[in-house]
Design a protein around this motif. Structure first.
Motif, short mmCIF file in Angstrom:
data_model
loop_
_atom_site.label_atom_id
_atom_site.label_comp_id
_atom_site.label_asym_id
_atom_site.label_seq_id
_atom_site.Cartn_x
_atom_site.Cartn_y
_atom_site.Cartn_z
N UNK A 266 0.78 -1.23 0.00
CA UNK A 266 0.00 0.00 0.00
C UNK A 266 0.80 1.27 0.00
N UNK A 267 2.11 1.23 0.33
CA UNK A 267 2.94 2.43 0.29
C UNK A 267 2.43 3.51 1.22
N UNK A 268 2.15 4.70 0.66
CA UNK A 268 1.67 5.81 1.46
C UNK A 268 0.20 5.66 1.84
N UNK A 269 -0.44 4.59 1.37
CA UNK A 269 -1.79 4.27 1.80
C UNK A 269 -1.67 3.36 3.01
N UNK A 270 -2.05 3.86 4.17
CA UNK A 270 -1.70 3.18 5.41
C UNK A 270 -2.78 3.45 6.47
N UNK A 271 -3.17 2.41 7.18
CA UNK A 271 -4.10 2.60 8.29
C UNK A 271 -3.44 2.19 9.61
N UNK A 272 -3.88 2.81 10.68
CA UNK A 272 -3.49 2.40 12.03
C UNK A 272 -4.78 2.21 12.82
N UNK A 273 -4.70 1.48 13.91
CA UNK A 273 -5.88 1.19 14.70
C UNK A 273 -5.96 2.08 15.93
N UNK A 274 -7.03 2.85 16.01
CA UNK A 274 -7.25 3.66 17.21
C UNK A 274 -7.38 2.74 18.42
N UNK A 275 -6.77 3.15 19.53
CA UNK A 275 -6.74 2.37 20.78
C UNK A 275 -6.06 1.01 20.58
N UNK A 276 -5.31 0.87 19.45
CA UNK A 276 -4.71 -0.43 19.12
C UNK A 276 -5.77 -1.52 19.00
N UNK A 277 -6.94 -1.13 18.54
CA UNK A 277 -8.09 -2.01 18.42
C UNK A 277 -8.46 -2.13 16.94
N UNK A 278 -8.43 -3.33 16.39
CA UNK A 278 -8.68 -3.55 14.97
C UNK A 278 -10.09 -3.13 14.55
N UNK A 279 -10.97 -2.90 15.50
CA UNK A 279 -12.32 -2.45 15.15
C UNK A 279 -12.36 -0.98 14.78
N UNK A 280 -11.24 -0.27 14.99
CA UNK A 280 -11.22 1.17 14.73
C UNK A 280 -10.05 1.55 13.81
N UNK A 281 -10.06 1.09 12.54
CA UNK A 281 -8.98 1.46 11.62
C UNK A 281 -9.12 2.92 11.20
N UNK A 282 -8.00 3.63 11.18
CA UNK A 282 -7.98 5.05 10.81
C UNK A 282 -6.96 5.23 9.68
N UNK A 283 -7.33 5.98 8.64
CA UNK A 283 -6.40 6.27 7.56
C UNK A 283 -5.34 7.25 8.04
N UNK A 284 -4.11 6.82 8.00
CA UNK A 284 -3.00 7.71 8.35
C UNK A 284 -2.47 8.39 7.09
N UNK A 285 -2.45 7.65 5.99
CA UNK A 285 -1.92 8.18 4.74
C UNK A 285 -3.02 8.69 3.84
N UNK A 286 -2.96 8.29 2.55
CA UNK A 286 -3.91 8.78 1.55
C UNK A 286 -5.34 8.42 1.97
#
Length: 556
Positions: free
Chosen positions: A75-95
């Motif tokens: 995905x390169x600059x397309x990247x998600x992280x999980x709020x609260x380190x919880x997979x139920x809350x993915x957040x777009x960090x990149x594009x």
């Protein structure tokens, strides 16, 4: 993150380990089969693999595809992280988003049955306010309320800016319409981006700053500074005086904005899977060289690739490759090219270093941060521009007195530790935010030690915090020449398009383009000539008079 302009109104969108083989085994060399290496599994590399497989199958060309990816993900600059380190809350960090006219990404969601959300922001109530701020105390240069009838916003724009919003929308349609021809024959595929830009009459757009281009087309200065500059800042961290006209128009081409539920990276992950490519994760390419004894002036060269990891010396990959696609910015790759490998110099493009801050808090944005009167309601999303008396500057120095490009309330989420709803925020800024900034922003004290890197404790006002630096996009200064996708025989480069347009879609377009070139050459397919076609050599040597408006712009 994008600031969206509709056809008659402005709407808003928040916008080294060991080498591991996964998903497929690296195939050995087979007679009559082309071995293709792709360096990078971002938008360009994934798209190149996907279309290479598709075009090769259609033309009955046998290919083995190997992707080298220096990280453990696609995905390169397309990247998600999980709020609260919880997979139920993915957040777009990149594009964050793409739009309906992004044919490759949009078609990808349909072909791969990926669910999309029509709006980037999931939080909010019907009376939430989105504002544009120039740093002035207690006032915004423009604001709109969620749930407001379109005709009310359209009326406000017309009353304040006259015909400029209408002219801007039509200008976007005209410019983007020319660009979209790159997807179709005879303009697709292309071996010279400079020549295609000339043939599509786009050099007259890239040759000017956004400020010059808008003024030339009679767009009101206040509308340009208030609305359009807010879009170029949130999308490219650039003021109108330091971004070319084409990228300025792209910042406004956001009708039908959407994102993939769970992360846009899934489009590229599906592309790689569908391609049947062998993917080597955590595989950093250290060198590209001609294979010994396998290249001559009369025959196509073969390439050998070495990879390295944090714990081992560079290791030569067993397979030699007929074609290599470099699908990431060369200047960040640290790849050593063997003698004679690169026939055409790769230009180094300055990139913007953007700081992204994600955090969650039970507190809303505080009206006092914007010096609003007591009892006022603060906006939920704030985009920024320069005040009239501020001098525009390039890069981080151009952020102005606001100190940030955007603050967005992305969504509400239930904190798994407290079972209470909180707000998830995203801030774009040229520098990391400070505890003082966060304290003022939320109207509650955030300890001074919170962002100093010396503690990992989560403080009460902020329950989750994730800072990140991105080399997010190039500094798009005016220009009339662009990097070619062909570096040598069988050697291709995708990131040259970044100084023309920098988006997920255009990176994927360049991947698709080089895939088409490789298969055409392998299958002996010839293409229809573009009417009025020119060579890049003629352009560079001044044999063709460029129909651009630089002199006219210089008088503006």
């Amino acid at each position: 993150m994008r600031l969206q302009l509709g056809s008659t109104l402005v709407a808003w969108l928040a916008l080294g380990g060991e080498v591991v083989v996964a998903e497929a085994e690296v195939k050995t060399e087979t007679k009559g089969v082309k071995n293709v290496a792709i360096i990078g599994a971002g938008a360009a590399g994934s798209s190149a693999a996907y279309y290479l497989r598709q075009y090769a199958d259609e033309a009955d060309v046998k290919v083995n595809i190997t992707i080298f990816e220096k990280t453990d993900r696609i995905g390169g600059r397309t990247l998600t992280v999980n709020a609260y380190d919880d997979a139920r809350h993915p957040i777009e960090l990149g594009a964050s988003i793409f739009v309906a006219i992004n044919h490759i990404l949009y078609n990808g969601t349909r072909n791969f049955n990926l669910s999309t959300a029509a709006n980037y922001r999931e939080a909010g109530s019907p009376d939430d306010v989105t504002a544009i701020w120039d740093g002035s105390d207690g006032s915004f240069v423009y604001e709109t309320t969620d749930g407001t009838a379109w005709w009310w916003d359209a009326g406000k724009l017309w009353w304040r800016y006259g015909m400029s919003p209408y002219r801007a929308v039509n200008l976007v349609k005209e410019v983007v319409g020319k660009f979209l021809k790159l997807y179709e024959g005879p303009y697709f595929p292309f071996r010279s981006l400079t020549a295609r830009a000339y043939e599509l009459e786009l050099l007259g757009v890239t040759a000017l700053t956004g400020e010059q281009f808008l003024k030339l087309h009679k767009i009101d200065e206040a509308f340009s500074r208030h609305i359009i500059q807010a879009a170029t800042r949130v999308n490219y961290a650039s003021n109108l005086a330091y971004i070319h006209g084409l990228e300025t128009m792209v910042s406004f081409a956001t009708d039908g904005a959407m994102s993939v539920a769970g992360g846009n990276w899934q489009i590229f992950d599906e592309m790689v899977k569908t391609s049947g490519a062998a993917i080597l994760r955590n595989a950093t390419v250290s060198s590209i060289r001609f294979a010994k004894g396998k290249a001559s002036s009369s025959s196509a060269p073969k390439y050998e690739i070495s990879t390295s990891s944090a714990s081992a010396e560079p290791e030569l990959v067993d397979t030699t490759f007929d074609d290599v696609i470099i699908a990431s910015p060369w200047q960040f790759s640290n790849i050593e090219a063997g003698e004679g490998v690169i026939k055409h110099n790769i230009e180094e493009i300055p990139y913007t270093k953007l700081h992204v801050t994600l955090f969650a808090s039970p507190f809303k944005l505080h009206p006092g941060f914007f010096k609003l009167p007591p009892g006022s309601k603060a906006p939920s999303n704030v985009y920024t521009t320069l005040a009239k008396d501020e001098e525009p500057k390039v890069g981080a120095d151009g952020v102005g007195k606001t100190g940030f490009y955007s603050i967005s309330t992305l969504r509400t989420a239930v904190n798994p530790k407290t079972d209470k709803a909180e707000f998830v925020y995203k801030i774009f800024s040229p520098k990391p935010v400070t505890p003082e900034f966060l304290s003022d922003l939320l109207g509650v004290q955030v300890p001074d030690t919170f962002t100093d890197g010396k503690t990992s404790d989560v403080v009460e006002p902020i329950s989750w915090y994730y800072p990140h630096w991105f080399y997010s996009y190039p500094v798009e200064l005016p220009r009339v020449t662009f990097q070619d996708p062909i570096l040598g025989r069988g050697l291709y480069y995708t990131s040259g398009i970044e100084s023309f347009i920098s988006t997920m879609e255009t990176s994927a377009l360049m991947g698709m383009n080089v895939a088409r070139l490789i298969v055409d050459d392998a299958a002996g397919i010839s293409r229809e000539t573009v009417p009025g076609a020119v060579s890049e050599e003629d352009l560079l040597l001044g044999r063709v008079k460029l129909d651009i408006v630089v002199e006219e712009a210089g008088e503006l």
